[in-house]
Design an enzyme around this catalytic site. Structure first.
Site, PDB file in Angstrom:
ATOM      1  N   LYS A 165      51.356  19.440 -96.493  1.00  0.00           N
ATOM      2  CA  LYS A 165      51.453  20.869 -96.173  1.00  0.00           C
ATOM      3  C   LYS A 165      51.902  21.722 -97.353  1.00  0.00           C
ATOM      4  CE  LYS A 165      50.326  20.756 -91.743  1.00  0.00           C
ATOM      5  NZ  LYS A 165      49.142  21.461 -91.199  1.00  0.00           N
ATOM      6  N   GLU A 175      53.445  29.260 -88.320  1.00  0.00           N
ATOM      7  CA  GLU A 175      53.559  28.459 -87.105  1.00  0.00           C
ATOM      8  C   GLU A 175      53.766  27.015 -87.529  1.00  0.00           C
ATOM      9  OE1 GLU A 175      50.040  26.772 -88.535  1.00  0.00           O
ATOM     10  OE2 GLU A 175      50.627  28.887 -88.559  1.00  0.00           O
ATOM     11  N   SER A 188      48.954  11.375 -94.605  1.00  0.00           N
ATOM     12  CA  SER A 188      49.279  12.802 -94.731  1.00  0.00           C
ATOM     13  C   SER A 188      50.749  13.120 -94.717  1.00  0.00           C
ATOM     14  CB  SER A 188      48.591  13.581 -93.603  1.00  0.00           C
ATOM     15  OG  SER A 188      48.971  13.072 -92.339  1.00  0.00           O
TER      16      SER A 188
END
Length: 789
Positions: free
Chosen positions: A470, A492, A759
């Site tokens: 991210k 969010e 991830s």
């Protein structure tokens, strides 16, 4: 209506048909026969409209002759009825009172009492809210009324139209406009919808998240049935866009008086005069102002400037406060006090007015008929419509409230500029060392041995600063926000990793940070909440809806609508309106670009398959995109099957969903046949979402990628195998992809290579895993989960 009046209306090309379906007389507005199809070869919009006007006037006069032969009479309908209502109010020297209520609130039966109370209190037009699970442009009051209606079982268009039919049968004659969000209308079927609405007796639509760019077929279908499509114009709407929007108005214009969500406010917005001036510059159609009116003083203020005043949240509040069994008199008294009219005078005026609609109500000029306007300007405005660049095949687009259109266009312009700006590119790349890039490519030899087949390679995004992929997007989008001049960042988050990454970027770049997170996710991701708060972010737990990622996105969108001038919404996944899916994909494509080069270096070839988990799909699209043109490379996305895709407790959108519209984009959704969004479940908070990025939707549709479901238990087995054999504790999201990689390796056999995007790391999920173990027959240790049921 007299035949002469019918002919006059036909010649002026103002559509209408006999109310309540008493005769099939369709007088269609000229603006709608072509919808929003862009005719670039024409010299101007004016030429197009004049040509359409001639053809439709001939058609309308023919229908008038048919009506004469059949002896048709009765009140007008649709667009014409709305125009006549505004004309009547103008003749009385007052603004039209446009009242809103939600169908099914407080109950289905009491909705009729509400409507009667509104009419007795002087409502000239009633907006009927169609309940929806995710009313992202509405404030708490109307959100609550939607949820109550849904809880009462009012979930379908047919149920809403049944209320309309009952209202007409009980003598309610004022124009009724359906107001709602696009997805329920889309799922019903546009042409079927128009026919059903005409038959029920409603007069038009206000669709909050359907701007004209996306509304071509909808507007065309509505106009074919004489129904009005009412555009919204906001303070953020540019001059050029105002002109374009007005060229498609046919009955009245909804002026959004302020930026923000619906809700009663203490004072009117001071920008209203300027907004009205821009509208009236291009159109003589009636203008009604909405958002926030709750008192007589506010009504008077808005009414002195506009042709109509729209009141919604204040009415819902009054319904809530109505004594038991007293909704009708309570509302009629409130409305009379609000508008400053006497109930007896309302009754007398209403009876006379509705018995004989005024002749000449259709005299308002359409924007293209206004004198002194330049044809070149018209063509320039309309050419912006109908562009396909915002889409991924059939998916994507911009299905958003009007307030967000200009900020999205600004974001698109700025992003297009920085994509080729060496200074901006260098600025992003300078942060790679801070992030920890390039991340290593690791051959998972023991996991490969465990699977007994193809080599499994892990792209170690878990080694990034903050522990997941991210941060790649968060840093670059924060730098983009600085280019936009925005210092306040909202985001969010589901699993919390995007929230942590955004908070990190804001701390580093000295920006304000607010993170919206579903209350259920706050509970299961408490560690990440604490990390965000330590980094200086304000975390807001969202209690509405399912209390998960979907609802966090709704609240973030509401914040953005309200604070559009100061705030950038740092979207974390490859979802939302264009250009967000493209921006997130581009910033995350560093994963795939590095992986591609590393595979060629270490394996001497490209992988045979690339695998990544998919919720919204940011890590997957970042990994897939650089391999998209390599036809020999399989792309496999892995979704959360939760308790199983044969249950209603899963998040397998691409496996079980159907196309629809949510959060600004057209994509696959988990939804009911009625268009209501269903609840989801996954052991992993980051995959617990009922939609998916539109580029993934296109890749499924075209067959370029496969998407496979993995359930909670299987994800824990992927977690177990990677932890035991590689000494790597993966995030639960990634564990879904790892389980599928093991299964693919078994079938592909030796000599093949599988590349997995690892991830994120799994320390955030330890408490969730511990709590979940008893469900699978293991109380203490994930290693004790049996490999077979």
């Amino acid at each position: 209506m007299r035949l002469a009046t019918l002919r006059r209306i036909a010649r002026r090309n103002r559509g209408g048909i006999n109310r309540r379906g008493r005769a099939d007389v369709r007088l269609v507005s000229s603006s709608a026969s072509k919808g929003f199809i862009v005719e670039r070869k024409q010299s101007s919009i004016q030429t197009q409209i004049v040509n359409n006007t001639r053809a439709l006037s001939t058609h309308a006069e023919a229908k008038a002759e048919e009506a004469q032969q059949e002896g048709v009479s009765g009140p007008s309908y649709g667009t014409q009825a709305i125009l006549e209502t505004f004309a009547s109010c103008k003749a009385q020297g007052r603004p039209a009172f446009v009242a809103y209520t939600t169908i099914g609130y407080p109950t289905e039966k009491e909705t009729l009492d509400v409507m009667h109370g509104l009419v007795k209190g002087g409502a000239d037009i009633i907006e009927l809210g169609v309940p929806f699970t995710d009313p992202l442009a509405d404030g708490p009051t109307i959100q609550t009324s939607n949820q109550v209606a849904l809880d009462n079982g009012i979930i379908s268009i047919d149920q809403c139209l049944s209320v309309v039919k009952k209202a007409r049968a009980e003598g309610i004659t004022v124009p009724l406009v359906l107001m709602g969000y696009y997805n329920p209308f889309l799922m019903y079927g546009e042409q079927r919808l128009m026919e059903a609405v005409r038959e029920a007796g409603a007069d038009g639509f206000i669709v909050v998240d359907l701007p004209p760019e996306e509304a071509a077929s909808f507007k065309r279908s509505a106009s074919s049935e004489g129904l009005s499509y009412i555009p919204l114009i906001a303070p953020t709407t540019t001059e050029d866009r105002v002109r374009v929007l007005l060229s498609h108005a046919d009955s009245f214009v909804y002026a959004v008086a302020l930026t923000g969500v619906t809700g009663a406010r203490k004072s009117n917005d001071s920008n209203l005069p300027e907004l009205l001036g821009r509208i009236k510059k291009y159109s003589d159609l009636p203008v009604a102002a909405g958002f926030g009116v709750s008192s007589h003083a506010q009504f008077q203020d808005a009414g002195a400037q506009c042709d109509g005043v729209i009141v919604g949240s204040a009415i819902i509040n009054e319904i809530k406060e109505s004594p038991q069994g007293q909704i009708r008199p309570h509302l009629s008294s409130f409305c009379a006090e609000l508008t400053g009219r006497d109930l007896e005078e309302i009754a007398k005026t209403s009876a006379a007015d509705r018995a004989a609609p005024p002749v000449g109500a259709a005299d308002s000029k359409r924007p293209a008929e206004k004198e002194g306007r330049k044809a070149e300007e018209e063509e320039e405005g309309i050419s912006a419509l109908g562009e396909a660049k915002h889409r991924f095949g059939e998916f994507g687009g911009r299905y958003v409230p009007e307030t967000l259109m200009e900020p999205l266009e600004e974001l698109e312009r700025v992003y297009a500029a920085v994509q080729h700006d060496e200074k901006f590119i260098k600025e992003c790349e300078e942060f790679y060392a801070y992030i920890g890039r390039p991340t290593p490519l690791h051959l998972a030899d023991r996991l490969t041995e465990h699977a007994g087949g193809a080599n499994i390679w892990l792209k170690r995004e878990d080694l990034n600063h903050t522990g997941a992929h991210k941060i790649n997007n968060a840093i670059c989008q924060a730098l983009l926000a600085k280019r936009l001049g925005k210092k306040r960042i909202i985001a969010e988050t589901g699993a919390g990793q995007h929230g942590v990454a955004t908070a990190t970027a804001c701390a580093k770049l000295k920006m304000e940070c607010i993170v919206y997170m579903g209350a259920a996710d706050v509970e299961r991701q408490a560690l990440n909440v604490f990390r965000m708060e330590m980094l200086g972010a304000k975390v807001i737990a969202v209690e509405s809806g399912s209390r998960t990622l979907k609802d966090a996105i709704n609240e973030a969108m509401r914040d953005w609508v309200t604070n559009i001038r100061t705030t950038h919404y740092l979207v974390g996944s490859a979802i939302g309106p264009y250009p967000f899916p493209t921006i997130v994909r581009d910033f995350q494509s560093i994963i795939g670009r590095e992986s591609r080069a590393q595979m060629l270096e270490k394996a001497g070839k490209l992988p045979d398959a690339v695998i990544a988990c998919v919720g919204g799909g940011s890590n997957a699209i970042g990994m897939f995109y650089p391999f998209k043109d390599d036809e020999d490379v399989q792309l496999i996305g892995v979704e959360a099957a939760g308790d199983g895709i044969d249950t209603n407790q899963h998040s397998a959108t691409l496996s079980k969903g159907v196309p629809g519209v949510l959060h600004g984009t057209r994509t696959y959704l988990l939804q009911e046949q009625t268009g209501q969004i269903t609840g989801t479940h996954s052991i992993s908070a980051g995959l617990d979402y009922p939609g998916v990025g539109p580029e993934h939707a296109d890749m499924k549709f075209t067959g370029r990628a496969q998407y496979k479901p993995v359930d909670d238990r299987q994800a824990l087995l992927g977690f177990k195998a990677t932890t035991m054999h590689e000494g790597i504790i993966p995030a639960l999201e990634t564990a879904h992809a790892l389980y599928q990689a093991i299964e693919e390796a078994k079938t592909m056999g030796e000599g093949k290579d599988i590349l997995v995007c690892l991830s994120g790391r799994g320390d955030k999920d330890i408490n969730t895993i511990r709590k979940s173990l008893p469900k699978f027959g293991c109380k203490l240790n994930v290693r004790m989960i049996p490999d077979q049921n």
